[in-house]
Design an enzyme around this catalytic site. Structure first.
Site, PDB file in Angstrom:
ATOM      1  N   GLY A  37     -27.611  -2.412  26.465  1.00 33.94           N
ATOM      2  CA  GLY A  37     -26.404  -1.547  26.713  1.00 33.94           C
ATOM      3  C   GLY A  37     -26.411   0.037  27.379  1.00 33.94           C
ATOM      4  N   GLU A  47     -32.474   9.128  22.595  1.00 33.32           N
ATOM      5  CA  GLU A  47     -33.161   7.865  22.099  1.00 33.32           C
ATOM      6  C   GLU A  47     -34.159   8.183  20.794  1.00 33.32           C
ATOM      7  OE1 GLU A  47     -35.196   4.764  20.770  1.00 33.32           O
ATOM      8  OE2 GLU A  47     -33.661   4.398  22.810  1.00 33.32           O
ATOM      9  N   GLY A  63     -34.988  -2.695  22.861  1.00 32.45           N
ATOM     10  CA  GLY A  63     -35.544  -4.047  22.574  1.00 32.45           C
ATOM     11  C   GLY A  63     -36.414  -4.699  23.865  1.00 32.45           C
ATOM     12  N   MET A 109     -37.382 -13.715  27.265  1.00 34.66           N
ATOM     13  CA  MET A 109     -36.435 -14.944  27.578  1.00 34.66           C
ATOM     14  C   MET A 109     -35.098 -14.692  27.972  1.00 34.66           C
ATOM     15  SD  MET A 109     -38.164 -17.665  25.046  1.00 34.66           S
ATOM     16  CE  MET A 109     -37.415 -19.063  25.984  1.00 34.66           C
ATOM     17  N   VAL A 135     -29.312  10.751  16.387  1.00 35.46           N
ATOM     18  CA  VAL A 135     -28.113  10.969  16.056  1.00 35.46           C
ATOM     19  C   VAL A 135     -27.541  10.961  14.696  1.00 35.46           C
ATOM     20  CG1 VAL A 135     -25.741  11.014  16.708  1.00 35.46           C
ATOM     21  CG2 VAL A 135     -27.074  11.124  18.596  1.00 35.46           C
ATOM     22  N   GLU A 169     -37.459 -22.182  20.735  1.00 35.36           N
ATOM     23  CA  GLU A 169     -38.382 -21.825  21.827  1.00 35.36           C
ATOM     24  C   GLU A 169     -39.765 -22.444  21.182  1.00 35.36           C
ATOM     25  OE1 GLU A 169     -38.675 -17.772  21.686  1.00 35.36           O
ATOM     26  OE2 GLU A 169     -36.348 -17.248  21.861  1.00 35.36           O
ATOM     27  N   HIS A 213     -32.960 -10.920  16.507  1.00 32.20           N
ATOM     28  CA  HIS A 213     -31.604 -11.064  17.354  1.00 32.20           C
ATOM     29  C   HIS A 213     -30.356 -10.523  16.578  1.00 32.20           C
ATOM     30  CE1 HIS A 213     -33.732 -14.541  19.797  1.00 32.20           C
ATOM     31  NE2 HIS A 213     -34.154 -13.411  20.106  1.00 32.20           N
ATOM     32  N   GLY A 253     -25.346  -4.811  21.764  1.00 38.08           N
ATOM     33  CA  GLY A 253     -25.330  -5.927  20.841  1.00 38.08           C
ATOM     34  C   GLY A 253     -24.312  -5.969  19.490  1.00 38.08           C
ATOM     35  N   ASN A 308     -31.106 -16.592  23.498  1.00 38.39           N
ATOM     36  CA  ASN A 308     -31.609 -15.151  23.437  1.00 38.39           C
ATOM     37  C   ASN A 308     -30.511 -14.402  23.906  1.00 38.39           C
ATOM     38  OD1 ASN A 308     -33.865 -17.282  23.711  1.00 38.39           O
ATOM     39  ND2 ASN A 308     -34.989 -15.338  23.041  1.00 38.39           N
ATOM     40  N   PHE A 311     -30.260 -10.820  25.067  1.00 36.58           N
ATOM     41  CA  PHE A 311     -30.274  -9.704  25.982  1.00 36.58           C
ATOM     42  C   PHE A 311     -29.522  -9.855  27.375  1.00 36.58           C
ATOM     43  CE2 PHE A 311     -34.420 -11.000  27.132  1.00 36.58           C
ATOM     44  CZ  PHE A 311     -34.437 -10.688  28.453  1.00 36.58           C
TER      45      PHE A 311
END
Length: 543
Positions: free
Chosen positions: A62, A81, A155, A162, A290, A399, A484, A512, A522, A524
């Site tokens: 995102g 980050e 991530g 996948m 942050v 999977e 996840h 997410g 999955n 993402f």
């Protein structure tokens, strides 16, 4: 790609193509070279007292989408980050360590590894490591451990790549307030293009030693009547074939995945982030965390940021002013921060939905012991490329995962995604001054029951049993974790239908945390596509 299935059964036609669609202008910005080196963004750390137009907290899917699209629209972006940049080789000449041999680069601020499966052949496999800002965070809550990427790229650095778009008939249960037509006609194609999604070449899959484990999984699934499907991925499949041929440095075939991948995988370091850097409008500050966001007296928001050392100590505290703030620290990171800010009075007008609707995407793991005539191979690619689909009948997609030990194990290993309905909530504990999650391990039972709809039948057909030496002594199910995490600032509840946080102008969630607990696959690609959708509307209306 409207209405098109996102995976191909092994009996159908599988192409090698990228999932590219959309307008010419989007393709021009999203086309990518799978093995291109990551172009560095400006690494000058954000300065104390700075005033910024857009502050993006987190550089995962995102956050990377938001940074790129804002910059392309002419907005200067500061991307903060918490993890490292992961752009400097270690003593072995590699940026990332391998999965079988974790070192200090492996785990985030731990002194002992915490592998997803803790034992093998009855022996514990975790080991002591120096405390370091490593790439994988095993964050422990009551009842569950949440695995998350730490570093520029989030991530994307640590997942198996996948890249699955939910089947269209399942989308209404994933994001009920979002128009499926626009997602499947515009934003999923845009995300797949930007991420560089492709599928394995079936003829190579059928012959290479590196996917013997998956071919055993296919044979057994089909003998029990389950569809076996190839799943798209963001690995460079040409590169992997060259790895197998010995013409390039091995990456997925050298045991690299859980703690980063040095060459073949198209993480965000090789896709969205270089394009954001190329605009000249994005500055990334790694090892910055942050801790506070409050409305500023002159407009915008006063943001407190801690700069960290690689030992996790705070070296500097900075205060900046941001006109807009995008929360993109992942489901857990965003939820924890927003719950804290509401409870402590920094952002009291956030609504009562903050922290709610969190789920584990129904993750549960297991292994099976095969007969001696079904070896799974000592050589295994770390990149999963296929699965067993029983979603409609049993509520599970499994999977077929690698178990890259370097020796023959006769073991089949699986990560299942299930329709687990249970949802947890993040809350602030004023005594400990920490955010807690009320997940209960017992809530994994629906996932186990759904996964059993696949594996009980396979075991019965094959005359095989579960492995009991992977997750503890005589323990079958890996019910202690999720890869996840989803939810905590759910779209249309904690936010409006585009991620604007209720109660405050100029605050957004764009990761997410917006997705209520499950994506059926999955997650993402869905996180990326939703971010593409939301940021387009936000730029058009708010900037």
């Amino acid at each position: 790609m409207s209405g098109e299935p996102v995976w191909r059964t092994t009996s159908g036609s599988v192409s090698r193509r990228l999932f590219i669609a959309g307008t010419g202008s989007i393709l021009a910005s999203a086309a990518l070279a799978g093995r291109a080196s990551a172009a560095p963004a400006r690494q000058t750390a954000i300065t104390d007292g700075a005033r910024v137009s857009a502050l993006v907290i987190g550089s995962g899917y995102g956050g990377s989408v938001a940074a790129l699209r804002l910059a392309q629209a002419g907005v200067d972006v500061q991307l903060v980050e918490m993890g490292m940049a992961w752009d400097t080789p270690g003593p072995d000449g590699k940026i990332f360590c391998t999965t079988p041999n974790p070192d200090q680069r492996s785990f985030w601020l731990r002194t002992r590894t915490k592998q997803p499966f803790s034992q093998f052949l009855g022996f514990p496999i975790d080991k002591d490591i120096p405390r370091y800002t490593g790439i994988l965070d095993a964050e422990e809550f009551s009842g569950i451990t949440v695995y998350q990427g730490r570093g520029v790229g989030g991530g994307s650095l640590v997942n198996g790549g996948m890249a699955v778009t939910p089947k269209r008939e399942n989308f209404g249960a994933v994001l009920p307030t979002v128009d499926a037509n626009e997602m499947y006609d515009v934003y999923y194609p845009r995300a797949n293009a930007g991420l560089g999604v492709a599928t394995i070449r079936p003829a190579w899959f059928d012959t290479t030693d590196w996917y013997q484990f998956a071919r055993v999984g296919r044979k057994q699934a089909q003998r029990s009547g389950f569809p076996f499907v190839f799943v798209p991925d963001v690995y460079d499949w040409d590169y992997m074939e060259q790895e197998a041929a010995g013409t390039v440095t091995k990456s997925a075939l050298a045991g690299e995945i859980l703690f980063g991948n040095n060459y073949g995988k198209k993480s965000l370091q090789k896709t969205y982030l270089p394009k954001a850097a190329a605009t000249g409008r994005v500055t990334i500050s790694p090892l910055h965390r942050v801790t506070q966001v409050i409305p500023a007296s002159g407009g915008g928001y006063t943001v407190t940021i801690e700069q960290l050392t690689t030992a996790g100590a705070v070296s500097t505290i900075k205060t900046v002013t941001a006109d807009t703030v995008f929360f993109a620290a992942g489901s857990v990171g965003t939820s924890k921060l927003l719950v804290k800010l509401k409870a402590t009075g920094a952002l009291p007008n956030l609504n009562a939905e903050i922290g709610k609707g969190w789920g584990d995407n129904g993750n549960v793991m297991c292994g099976r012991a095969n007969h001696i005539w079904d070896p799974t191979g000592a050589s295994q690619s770390t990149i999963p490329c296929a699965g067993i689909d029983n979603w409609a009948a049993g509520g599970a997609f499994a999977e077929v995962a690698p178990l890259p030990t370097g020796i023959e194990t006769w073991a089949s290993f699986y990560l299942s995604i299930t329709k687990n309905p249970n949802r947890a909530q993040f809350t602030w504990n004023p005594t400990t001054r920490a955010v807690e999650l009320n997940w209960q391990t017992a809530w994994k039972q629906p996932s186990i029951d759904m996964a059993k709809t696949i594996f009980e039948k396979i075991n019965s057909t094959e005359g095989t049993i579960y492995r009991t030496d992977l997750f503890g002594t005589y323990k079958i199910w890996g019910d202690h974790l999720t890869y996840h995490p989803l939810g905590g600032a759910v779209l249309g509840k904690a936010t409006d239908n585009y991620g604007r946080l209720a109660g405050y102008q100029g605050l957004y969630a764009i990761d997410g945390s917006l997705i209520p607990g499950n994506t059926s696959v999955n997650p993402f690609v869905t996180i990326t596509a939703l971010a593409e959708r939301n940021i387009e509307k936000i730029i058009a209306q708010d900037f």
